[in-house]
Design an enzyme around this catalytic site. Structure first.
Site, short mmCIF file in Angstrom:
data_model
loop_
_atom_site.label_atom_id
_atom_site.label_comp_id
_atom_site.label_asym_id
_atom_site.label_seq_id
_atom_site.Cartn_x
_atom_site.Cartn_y
_atom_site.Cartn_z
N TRP A 1 -17.81 29.77 -0.70
CA TRP A 1 -17.21 30.94 0.01
C TRP A 1 -16.11 31.55 -0.79
O TRP A 1 -15.43 32.51 -0.67
CB TRP A 1 -16.36 30.49 1.37
CG TRP A 1 -15.70 29.25 1.09
CD1 TRP A 1 -16.15 27.95 1.40
CD2 TRP A 1 -14.41 28.98 0.56
NE1 TRP A 1 -15.16 27.08 0.98
CE2 TRP A 1 -13.99 27.67 0.51
CE3 TRP A 1 -13.33 29.97 -0.03
CZ2 TRP A 1 -12.74 26.97 -0.01
CZ3 TRP A 1 -12.35 29.47 -0.62
CH2 TRP A 1 -12.12 28.07 -0.60
N ASN A 2 -15.63 30.98 -2.07
CA ASN A 2 -14.58 31.32 -2.74
C ASN A 2 -14.75 32.49 -3.48
O ASN A 2 -13.86 33.42 -3.87
CB ASN A 2 -13.60 30.39 -3.62
CG ASN A 2 -14.93 29.74 -4.74
OD1 ASN A 2 -15.86 30.11 -4.70
ND2 ASN A 2 -14.40 28.85 -5.72
N LYS B 1 -28.92 30.67 -0.01
CA LYS B 1 -28.06 30.28 1.39
C LYS B 1 -26.62 30.34 0.83
O LYS B 1 -26.03 29.88 0.19
CB LYS B 1 -28.34 28.74 1.74
CG LYS B 1 -27.86 28.60 3.17
CD LYS B 1 -27.41 26.92 3.49
CE LYS B 1 -26.11 26.63 2.68
NZ LYS B 1 -24.96 27.59 3.32
N PRO B 2 -26.12 31.60 1.59
CA PRO B 2 -24.78 31.59 1.18
C PRO B 2 -23.90 30.85 2.08
O PRO B 2 -24.60 30.05 2.95
CB PRO B 2 -24.53 33.22 1.47
CG PRO B 2 -25.44 33.48 2.33
CD PRO B 2 -26.76 32.52 2.18
N GLY C 1 -20.58 24.42 -5.53
CA GLY C 1 -20.08 23.81 -4.49
C GLY C 1 -19.25 22.36 -4.81
O GLY C 1 -19.19 22.14 -5.88
N SER C 2 -18.97 21.64 -3.76
CA SER C 2 -18.20 20.42 -3.86
C SER C 2 -18.95 19.34 -4.63
O SER C 2 -20.25 19.34 -4.39
CB SER C 2 -17.75 19.67 -2.44
OG SER C 2 -18.78 19.48 -1.60
N GLU D 1 -22.94 23.27 -10.42
CA GLU D 1 -21.80 23.50 -10.68
C GLU D 1 -20.64 23.02 -9.55
O GLU D 1 -20.66 23.56 -8.46
CB GLU D 1 -21.58 25.01 -10.91
CG GLU D 1 -20.32 25.40 -11.86
CD GLU D 1 -19.03 26.06 -11.16
OE1 GLU D 1 -18.36 24.87 -10.74
OE2 GLU D 1 -19.05 26.93 -10.39
N LEU D 2 -19.92 22.12 -9.85
CA LEU D 2 -19.23 20.98 -8.83
C LEU D 2 -17.77 21.25 -9.07
O LEU D 2 -17.15 22.30 -9.79
CB LEU D 2 -19.91 19.79 -8.92
CG LEU D 2 -21.16 19.70 -8.94
CD1 LEU D 2 -21.76 18.23 -8.75
CD2 LEU D 2 -22.07 20.20 -7.39
N CYS E 1 -12.67 26.69 -8.81
CA CYS E 1 -12.88 25.50 -9.40
C CYS E 1 -12.33 25.47 -10.72
O CYS E 1 -12.33 24.28 -11.39
CB CYS E 1 -14.45 25.10 -9.33
SG CYS E 1 -15.53 26.53 -9.76
N GLU F 1 -9.10 17.37 -6.40
CA GLU F 1 -8.80 18.93 -6.55
C GLU F 1 -8.12 19.54 -5.25
O GLU F 1 -8.55 19.29 -4.19
CB GLU F 1 -10.14 19.39 -6.48
CG GLU F 1 -10.18 21.15 -6.98
CD GLU F 1 -11.57 21.51 -6.98
OE1 GLU F 1 -12.74 20.94 -6.49
OE2 GLU F 1 -11.95 22.28 -7.76
P1 ADP Z 1 -16.86 23.62 0.07
O1 ADP Z 1 -15.71 22.32 0.29
O2 ADP Z 1 -16.46 24.66 -1.18
O3 ADP Z 1 -17.09 24.41 1.41
P2 ADP Z 1 -19.46 22.64 0.12
O4 ADP Z 1 -19.99 21.92 -0.88
O5 ADP Z 1 -19.09 22.00 1.44
O6 ADP Z 1 -17.92 22.91 -0.51
O7 ADP Z 1 -20.05 24.03 0.35
C1 ADP Z 1 -20.53 24.82 -0.58
C2 ADP Z 1 -22.07 25.31 0.00
O8 ADP Z 1 -23.09 24.15 0.12
C3 ADP Z 1 -22.21 26.08 1.15
O9 ADP Z 1 -22.96 27.37 1.12
C4 ADP Z 1 -22.28 25.00 2.43
O10 ADP Z 1 -22.97 25.60 3.44
C5 ADP Z 1 -23.44 24.20 1.33
N1 ADP Z 1 -23.83 23.06 2.03
C6 ADP Z 1 -22.85 22.00 2.47
N2 ADP Z 1 -23.44 20.93 3.13
C7 ADP Z 1 -24.82 21.21 2.77
C8 ADP Z 1 -25.94 20.65 3.22
N3 ADP Z 1 -25.87 19.25 3.70
N4 ADP Z 1 -26.94 21.06 2.62
C9 ADP Z 1 -27.29 22.14 2.16
N5 ADP Z 1 -26.04 22.81 1.96
C10 ADP Z 1 -24.80 22.62 2.18
#
Ligand code: ADP
Length: 479
Positions: free
Chosen positions: A151-152, A175-176, A228-229, A250-251, A284, A381
């Protein structure tokens, strides 16, 4: 004028109609509902996979020049609709309008770059090992790609994946983040207008876990590109193992910013402000740890604090605002936890340190001094507007501290010493280094990490390779 405001997913060139199962998207600046959005799950994801797989057969055989033209047009349209796209960003993500306008231009630049790279997708001819043969190497699209984005940067994190994927001849299911799907939908409106054929770019938004599992278990999906994370990245990597998908991750990061005693302090403070407080600290590559040489520690903090006090916190559409809200309550809780922990372990507040008087998800830009390696801010972080300042006495100590993390995305340092410049750049265990610069992101250079910040590169000539397979062809029976 196109209407960019859509509230539903986009599959095979169609906007999904059923509105029975929806979820709200909120404006983090005022907790108002921006829109109800269709909540997709496994069924819609299956449809998107079929559509992307079907579209692949034609898209991968189009001339590179044709794909290039479509991508270039998509990017141009983003710039034509820059204001509208930026407003959607402000509404669903909260960033200040000026930053949102910047994100649109940055996001569009990936289309321009990869429209050009599409045409330069050269192979190799290798001197052969056997008489009467030739060896050729070609590059082929990996096929259907799944992209999962955060989302950032609701636009840029998408274009950074879709532009190279389509340039290579792949089709995509995106999948946004469910927190910011509206920017992605707006991008799909422009995709249609740019001439992206039905099924080449699909969006499924809603139940992240269900959508993720469906994408990951599909044999038709050949690659997953995720931003994402680190925790989610590890889960997705495990899921990808069953079908041996190609992966790019990219984590999270935990960027160090080292200020040596010979640094231009004014320049270092400018770099620090840009890198730390951009997007309210929610990138990030934002600095998480400031390592300041003990000789300049106090002067640096004084200069930094003067700049931080000039930041204006508020709603993104208000003139002069430089700091928007954090994305959600969990983000506020984490920021507060890091600050409380630092105070309990010997740190002290220079400025900020509490929720902003505007309330809601607004937090005061903060500086903590006397930070040490026992604190959470040293290892996790923060992803918020908190500058934790540590001090060091020698170059070796600075490097050891900077590398003492599981992450390895970006690092920054300020010095005028040439010998030190090269040595430090080599010692840092990261994918990206900014020397006397606080902003490093650009479509023309490879973005990505090492260690638990992931692998794979986005942007640059390397970005295309993530979406390609290499094929070696031995041609025999020649004269
Ligand atoms: P943040 O802490 O930045 O929200 P996330 O890793 O939770 O980081 O989210 C980044 C993306 O990963 C988002 O699009 C979120 O919906 C997706 N996401 C989180 N968990 C899952 C999962 N189990 N399977 C698929 N996508 C996921």
């Amino acid at each position: 004028m196109l209407n960019l405001k859509k509230n539903t997913s986009f599959i095979n060139g169609q906007w999904l109609m059923s509105q029975t199962n929806t979820y709200p998207v909120f404006n983090p600046a005022n907790a108002q509902e921006v829109s109800q959005v269709l909540k997709c799950g496994a069924e819609e994801t299956e449809q998107a996979i079929v559509a992307a797989d079907h579209a692949l057969a034609t898209w991968k055989t189009t001339l590179a020049a044709e794909r290039s033209q479509v991508l270039r047009r998509w990017g141009e349209l983003m710039l034509e609709y820059r204001q509208q796209l930026a407003e959607i960003l402000v509404e669903e993500q909260g960033k200040p309008l000026a930053e949102a306008l910047g994100e649109v231009a940055y996001a569009a630049s990936f289309f321009e770059w990869f429209a050009e790279e599409a045409k330069r997708n050269y192979g190799d001819i290798i001197p052969t090992f056997k008489a009467q043969t030739k060896i050729m190497v070609t590059k082929e699209p990996v096929g259907v790609v799944a992209a999962i984005t955060p989302w950032n940067f609701p636009l840029a994190m998408v274009t950074r994946k879709v532009a190279p994927a389509l340039a290579a001849g792949c089709t995509m299911i995106l999948k946004p983040s469910e927190e910011t799907p509206l920017s992605a939908f707006a991008l799909a409106v422009l995709a249609e207008q740019a001439g992206v054929p039905a099924g080449v770019f699909n969006i499924v938004s809603g139940n992240a876990i269900e959508i993720g599992k469906t994408l990951q278990s599909s044999e038709k999906v050949k690659k997953i590109s995720f931003t994402g994370s680190t925790a989610t990245g590890k889960l997705l990597m495990r899921q990808a193992a069953d079908t041996l998908k190609k992966t790019s991750f990219e984590l999270g990061g935990n960027a160090p910013f080292i200020v040596f005693e010979d640094a231009d302090l004014e320049a270092a403070v400018q770099g620090a402000m840009a890198s730390k407080y951009r997007n309210t600290g929610q990138t990030c590559v934002c600095v998480n740890r400031f390592y300041i040489h003990e000789k300049v520690y106090e002067s640096f903090i004084e200069l930094l604090s003067a700049e931080v006090k000039k930041l204006k916190v508020g709603q993104g559409f208000v003139d002069g605002v430089t700091q928007g809200p954090l994305i959600n309550q969990a983000a506020i809780t984490k920021v507060q936890r890091h600050i409380d922990d630092a105070l309990a372990k010997g740190g002290s507040i220079v400025t900020g340190g509490k929720p902003h008087q505007l309330g809601g998800l607004f937090y005061e830009p903060t500086i903590i001094q006397h930070a040490n390696d026992q604190m959470l801010v040293a290892h996790e972080e923060t992803f918020g507007p908190v500058a934790a300042c540590f001090s060091f006495a020698s170059d070796e100590e600075a490097i050891a501290l900077a590398n003492n993390t599981q992450y390895g995305l970006s690092a920054y340092f300020y010095t005028k010493d040439l010998k030190r410049t090269w040595w430090v750049a080599e010692q840092l265990q990261v994918g990206m280094v900014g020397i006397n610069e606080g902003i490093i992101s650009t479509a023309v250079a490879p973005f990505g990490g090492v260690k638990e910040s992931g692998f794979g590169r986005e942007g640059s000539k390397y970005g295309l390779e993530e979406y390609q397979n290499i094929k070696y062809i031995l041609l025999g029976g020649l004269a």
